[in-house]
Design an enzyme around this catalytic site. Structure first.
Site, PDB file in Angstrom:
ATOM      1  N   GLU A   1     111.343  86.590  38.519  1.00 27.29           N
ATOM      2  CA  GLU A   1     110.867  86.836  38.712  1.00 27.29           C
ATOM      3  C   GLU A   1     109.776  88.128  39.357  1.00 27.29           C
ATOM      4  OE1 GLU A   1     106.789  83.912  39.526  1.00 27.29           O
ATOM      5  OE2 GLU A   1     105.524  85.560  39.959  1.00 27.29           O
TER       6      GLU A   1
ATOM      7  N   LYS B   1     100.789  78.094  45.982  1.00 27.58           N
ATOM      8  CA  LYS B   1     102.545  78.151  44.734  1.00 27.58           C
ATOM      9  C   LYS B   1     102.626  80.062  45.180  1.00 27.58           C
ATOM     10  CE  LYS B   1     104.604  80.004  40.640  1.00 27.58           C
ATOM     11  NZ  LYS B   1     104.263  82.361  40.032  1.00 27.58           N
TER      12      LYS B   1
ATOM     13  N   ASP C   1     117.773  73.380  49.728  1.00 28.76           N
ATOM     14  CA  ASP C   1     117.368  71.752  48.630  1.00 28.76           C
ATOM     15  C   ASP C   1     115.432  72.812  48.148  1.00 28.76           C
ATOM     16  OD1 ASP C   1     116.314  70.328  46.780  1.00 28.76           O
ATOM     17  OD2 ASP C   1     117.137  68.568  47.515  1.00 28.76           O
TER      18      ASP C   1
ATOM     19  N   HIS D   1      87.092  90.886  43.431  1.00 24.15           N
ATOM     20  CA  HIS D   1      86.070  89.921  44.568  1.00 24.15           C
ATOM     21  C   HIS D   1      84.527  89.840  44.300  1.00 24.15           C
ATOM     22  CE1 HIS D   1      83.214  92.083  48.073  1.00 24.15           C
ATOM     23  NE2 HIS D   1      83.523  90.621  48.348  1.00 24.15           N
TER      24      HIS D   1
END
Length: 769
Positions: free
Chosen positions: A98, A283, A299, A397
């Site tokens: 990414e 995430k 892992d 915001h």
């Protein structure tokens, strides 16, 4: 100051600057490699390997690593720069596809570097192995027996891996957990074997220890061991990282440092309280940690599992980081996250690129690598929140602030996103504006039935409505009266043609499933749908059935009935079947009978007609529309515990069969309350209705269909000024309803429920048109 000391300080400063490479991103790959070699981040062998691409796996090597190899898949490997962690410079290898992640983490590290860098610490690298005993009749006795022989069990485990013990690791301790079993007699006893795996990842080691001690545990307990396997929730191997950044270092684009600081803190507060935001927030943290794990051969899936499980350990899923300002006004960031990694072992040596990456990062132990990864995760989170926060000083915001305003205005959960969008578009991020938007949307929802149905018919979506039961749960199954009211939450369905097969799509629940006719379906929705299609002679049609759910699942609010009604209406519309409301109700009752077994018919009746009714199960069912002069404010409190109506109905039926006289008397009293509630509603006597609800809840408690969370919610609502509060629906969890006499009381009850960690929805029993 001596020359020797000057030399040491100079060397230290030079060492700290190794990870700071100006304009690195502007150089060619060949130039980057040359700079890294000159700075001794890459040795000559690694420099040549990367320059000539010798680090890439070939097919023969890959074929030895996994099964069914057909080729090698490549990912970019880059470097996170500028890191100072525990007063040591790190150049961090990251493997990720990414864009912007490495640039973002390097930018964040540069800012924190100016403030002295990150401080990171870690626990000993302990893994937990689990050994499961089931159907244990005397769990406390078994637990005591295991703990009595703890040292013998540990000695056996360590005898299996003497080299690990020699390196200072091995089995350290054990714990014994007891869990009730819901489907079998007895209890489940689980032994936790705590193993320090030092610099190894340790999964195979821990698994073999669990296998090795299982026979001894069986001998000690006279029980049967089933699973013996490690846990990926590595909360005994925690990493804690921290940074403190003065405001003057936080200026970003056109935003001042103070604005950036406050924007980051607001975004962090959002993630702390809202699981939907927290999932994206976390995430972002793993955007930094996972690439380091992949680069160093660890892992990353296990690390992800541990992180998210740890984030969900409390009352709700929450953020792994915390951002706040200290007494000096500096921005402070912290992260607490389980990270168990390894730096040695055969699996780490099978990939040449991993060996190079490990030499680049230059850690001396697995704990040090975990500490670096924790700091990288915190840096990635800082960068993401800074971008969000500075955009937030403009529109982003406004959105964050609007969420707080919409919540303060008491926005119903099902309207929240629409209110938020309209609030931001208006430019008036004020509570009064949010209330105005909510009132407008609620008026549209609660408008005349003809208008509502006309709007519904003009859409390609068909609806079935959720419900609350004011009086008569469970007794209604035995032919007694119950009073139920529709709520604004609904299930929506639409049908589209396809070449073949029946496919169910529920995007919000992550469902896309082809219906296999004749299967022993795991979920009742598919059994119900198969029956509906058969009844309507549509089995052979190719259709895509898309569903938009609003009614919370398994919360006792008639979600399954609303779903069935919406599906039947959508099929009737699409195939021009022109089903009457009675036909829709009757067919949805058959669906409810499949879902719950022995359904009363009240849920599907309300879902179909969307009316306040007095209902009694009969052949045919008796339904009386009730008259209500003024709308009544109600708060729905969600326990978070799934309510399995079929199980509760079966439980009450079994008790009734065992003690028919006693339970018959209870159902008679509940019937009297239901009839009295009809009078209270039509007379507008809310205090009387509240008392009836309280008494009804007492009988439901006697039927043993409540639970601790429901009782807590009922007490919270009553203490906050509700006239009455009770369980609604099948019980065993689910929801409660709280009756209020004013909007102010309704808001107070809702806020009190949310303050105590539960979710709440404001709704109303609508006045009769």
């Amino acid at each position: 100051m001596s020359k020797e000391k000057d030399s040491k300080e100079l060397a230290s400063e030079e060492e700290l600057n190794k990870s700071r490479i100006s304009k690195f991103y502007k150089r060619s790959i060949e130039e980057r490699l040359r700079v890294l070699n000159e700075k001794k981040i890459l040795n000559t062998e690694d420099y040549v390997a990367l320059a000539d691409e010798h680090q890439i796996l070939d097919r023969e090597e890959a074929d030895k690593m996994i099964e069914n190899v057909i080729g090698v898949f490549g990912l970019p490997m880059g470097l996170g720069l500028n890191f100072i962690i525990n007063n040591k410079s790190y150049t961090v290898p990251m493997v990720v596809e990414e864009p912007s992640i490495i640039a973002a983490v390097s930018s964040a590290a540069k800012v924190v570097r100016g403030a002295g860098g990150f401080i990171s610490e870690s626990d000993e690298p302990v893994l937990i192995g689990q050994i499961q005993l089931v159907d244990v009749s005397h769990p406390m006795k078994v637990r005591h027996a295991i703990l009595q022989e703890k040292q013998e069990i540990l000695n056996l485990a360590n005898s299996l891996h003497p080299n690990m013990v020699a390196r200072g690791g091995g089995a350290l301790d054990l714990e014994v957990m007891i869990y009730p079993q819901s489907r079998n007699p007895g209890s489940m006893v689980v032994v936790h074997l705590l193993v320090d795996t030092r610099d190894a990842m340790g999964a195979n080691l821990v698994n073999s220890m669990c296998e090795g001690v299982a026979p001894l545990i069986e001998k000690i307990t006279n029980g049967k061991v089933y699973l013996r396997i490690l846990s990926n929730l590595t909360d005994r191997a925690m990493v804690r990282a921290r940074c403190e950044i003065p405001v003057e270092l936080l200026d970003f684009n056109e935003s001042t440092g103070k604005e950036v600081r406050d924007g980051i803190i607001r975004a962090a507060e959002f993630a702390a309280v809202d699981p939907y935001r927290a999932s994206t927030h976390n995430k972002g943290i793993m955007n930094g940690i996972d690439p380091v794990a992949i680069a160093t051969g660890n892992d990353w899936r296990a690390i992800e599992a541990a992180a998210h499980a740890y984030a969900a350990r409390g009352s709700h899923y929450t953020s792994l980081t915390n951002w706040f300002k200290n007494d000096n006004g500096d921005l402070v960031g912290t992260i607490d996250i389980p990270i168990k990694v390894g730096t040695v072992g055969g699996s780490l040596k099978s990939n040449r690129a991993v060996a190079i990456a490990q030499r680049i990062i230059g850690v001396e132990s697995a704990r040090e690598l975990a500490e670096v990864m924790g700091a990288v995760g915190l840096a990635q989170n800082f960068s993401a929140l800074r971008s969000l926060g500075t955009e937030g000083i403009q529109r982003g915001h406004m959105t964050l602030h609007a969420r707080s305003v919409a919540s303060t205005a008491g926005t119903p959960a099902h309207l929240f996103e629409e209110v938020l969008e309209k609030l931001v578009d208006s430019g008036e991020i004020k509570v009064w504006k949010a209330k105005e938007i909510v009132a407008d949307l609620m008026e549209k929802e609660a408008g005349p039935e003809a208008i509502s149905r006309e709007e519904e018919e003009s859409s390609e979506w068909s609806a079935g409505y959720g419900k609350i039961i004011l009086t008569g749960e469970h007794s209604v199954v035995f032919g007694k009266h119950a009073v139920a009211a529709p709520i604004n939450l609904k299930m929506m369905a639409r049908v589209q043609d396809r070449e073949k097969d029946v496919v169910v799509v529920i995007p919000r629940w992550g469902v896309e499933q082809k219906l296999k006719f004749g299967d022993d379906h795991k979920y009742s929705i598919y059994r119900s749908l198969e029956m509906i299609l058969d009844e309507l002679n549509l089995r052979d049609k190719g259709i895509a059935l898309e569903i938009r759910p609003e009614v919370p699942r398994a919360m006792g609010m008639g979600g399954s009935a609303a779903l069935a009604v919406s599906i039947i209406r959508a099929l009737s519309r699409h195939f021009e079947l022109n089903l009457t409301e009675k036909e829709i109700r009757d067919l949805s009752f058959k669906s409810e009978d499949i879902v719950h077994g022995g359904a009363s018919g009240i849920d599907n009746t309300v879902a179909t007609y969307r009316k306040l009714i007095l209902y009694r199960k009969d052949e045919p069912p008796k339904m009386e529309l009730l008259s209500l002069k003024s709308s009544i404010p109600v708060v729905i409190g969600l326990s978070g515990v799934e309510s399995m109506t079929s199980g509760m109905v079966a439980k009450v039926r079994k008790s009734h069969e065992r003690y028919p006289e006693w339970y018959g008397q209870i159902f008679d009293r509940m019937d009297e309350l239901a009839l009295a509630s009809r009078e209270a509603l039509e007379e507008g006597d809310l205090p009387k209705l509240g008392e009836i609800m309280n008494l009804n809840h007492g009988y439901l408690n006697t039927l043993q269909v409540s639970c601790p969370e429901v009782e807590d919610l009922v007490q919270i609502a009553r203490n906050s000024g509700a006239l009455g509060a009770k369980l609604t629906g099948g019980g065993g969890g689910g929801a409660i309803i709280a009756l209020c006499d004013t909007p102010e009381a309704q808001k107070r009850v809702k806020e009190s429920i949310r303050k105590n960690g539960y979710d709440a929805i404001m709704t109303e029993i609508r006045a009769t048109e």
